[in-house]
Design an enzyme around this catalytic site. Structure first.
Site, short mmCIF file in Angstrom:
data_model
loop_
_atom_site.label_atom_id
_atom_site.label_comp_id
_atom_site.label_asym_id
_atom_site.label_seq_id
_atom_site.Cartn_x
_atom_site.Cartn_y
_atom_site.Cartn_z
N ARG A 1 -6.49 -0.70 9.47
CA ARG A 1 -5.60 -0.08 10.46
C ARG A 1 -4.15 -0.19 10.02
O ARG A 1 -3.72 -1.22 9.49
CB ARG A 1 -5.80 -0.75 11.83
CG ARG A 1 -7.16 -0.48 12.40
CD ARG A 1 -7.30 -0.85 13.86
NE ARG A 1 -8.71 -0.81 14.23
CZ ARG A 1 -9.39 0.30 14.52
NH1 ARG A 1 -8.76 1.47 14.53
NH2 ARG A 1 -10.67 0.24 14.83
N VAL B 1 4.75 3.23 0.48
CA VAL B 1 3.94 2.25 -0.28
C VAL B 1 3.36 3.00 -1.49
O VAL B 1 2.65 4.00 -1.32
CB VAL B 1 2.83 1.64 0.59
CG1 VAL B 1 1.98 0.67 -0.25
CG2 VAL B 1 3.41 0.94 1.81
N HIS C 1 -3.81 8.75 5.29
CA HIS C 1 -3.71 8.39 6.70
C HIS C 1 -4.76 9.19 7.47
O HIS C 1 -4.76 10.42 7.43
CB HIS C 1 -2.34 8.79 7.27
CG HIS C 1 -1.16 8.11 6.63
ND1 HIS C 1 -0.47 7.10 7.26
CD2 HIS C 1 -0.54 8.31 5.45
CE1 HIS C 1 0.55 6.72 6.49
NE2 HIS C 1 0.51 7.43 5.38
N HIS D 1 -2.77 6.35 -0.65
CA HIS D 1 -3.48 6.09 0.60
C HIS D 1 -3.52 7.37 1.41
O HIS D 1 -2.60 8.20 1.33
CB HIS D 1 -2.80 4.98 1.40
CG HIS D 1 -1.32 5.14 1.56
ND1 HIS D 1 -0.44 4.87 0.54
CD2 HIS D 1 -0.59 5.59 2.60
CE1 HIS D 1 0.80 5.11 0.96
NE2 HIS D 1 0.74 5.57 2.21
#
Ligand code: DGP
Length: 114
Positions: free
Chosen positions: A29, A96, A102, A100
């Site tokens: 999360r 970051v 989301h 990744h």
């Protein structure tokens, strides 16, 4: 050099609220959720940005999309719709530098994004 934040979460050196993991992908999360469901899906392999992907990573990105699809169902956001977003570079808001995706859901989203 500072250790990568997401590598540290993947290794367990920094605590993450992990909702899924396998040999190549970890999902946890987001610490600052922008929707009722906001999960980050990351490869265990450290890749800084989408621009750094190589041909050998094609399967990995496919796996991440399949994990996103399964998580959307598991988290109850598949029926109303959800968004899968990857920011690349400073202009897109990447903060970051370990790729990744989301996974966002649980509320309506406008288009185009801000
Ligand atoms: P981006 O801005 O696209 O690079 O997304 C980075 C996301 O990472 C942002 O939504 C906030 C999240 N984040 C930053 N630090 C942490 C952390 O320590 N733990 C978790 N779970 N998420 C974090």
């Amino acid at each position: 050099m500072d250790p990568c934040l997401f590598c540290s979460i993947i290794k367990g050196d920094i605590k993450g609220d992990i909702v899924y993991q396998d040999n190549s992908v970890v999902a946890f999360r987001d610490i600052s959720p922008k929707a009722p469901v906001h999960i980050l899906i990351v490869p265990r392999k450290h890749i800084e940005t989408l621009l750094d992907l190589r041909d050998e990573d094609q399967g990995l990105i496919g796996e991440i999309c399949c994990v996103a699809s399964q998580l959307a169902k598991d988290q109850g956001i598949s029926k109303d719709g959800f968004r899968l977003v990857a920011n690349c570079g400073p202009g897109a808001g990447q903060s970051v530098y370990h790729i990744h995706f989301h996974l966002l859901g649980g509320r309506p989203f406008s288009w185009p994004p801000g």
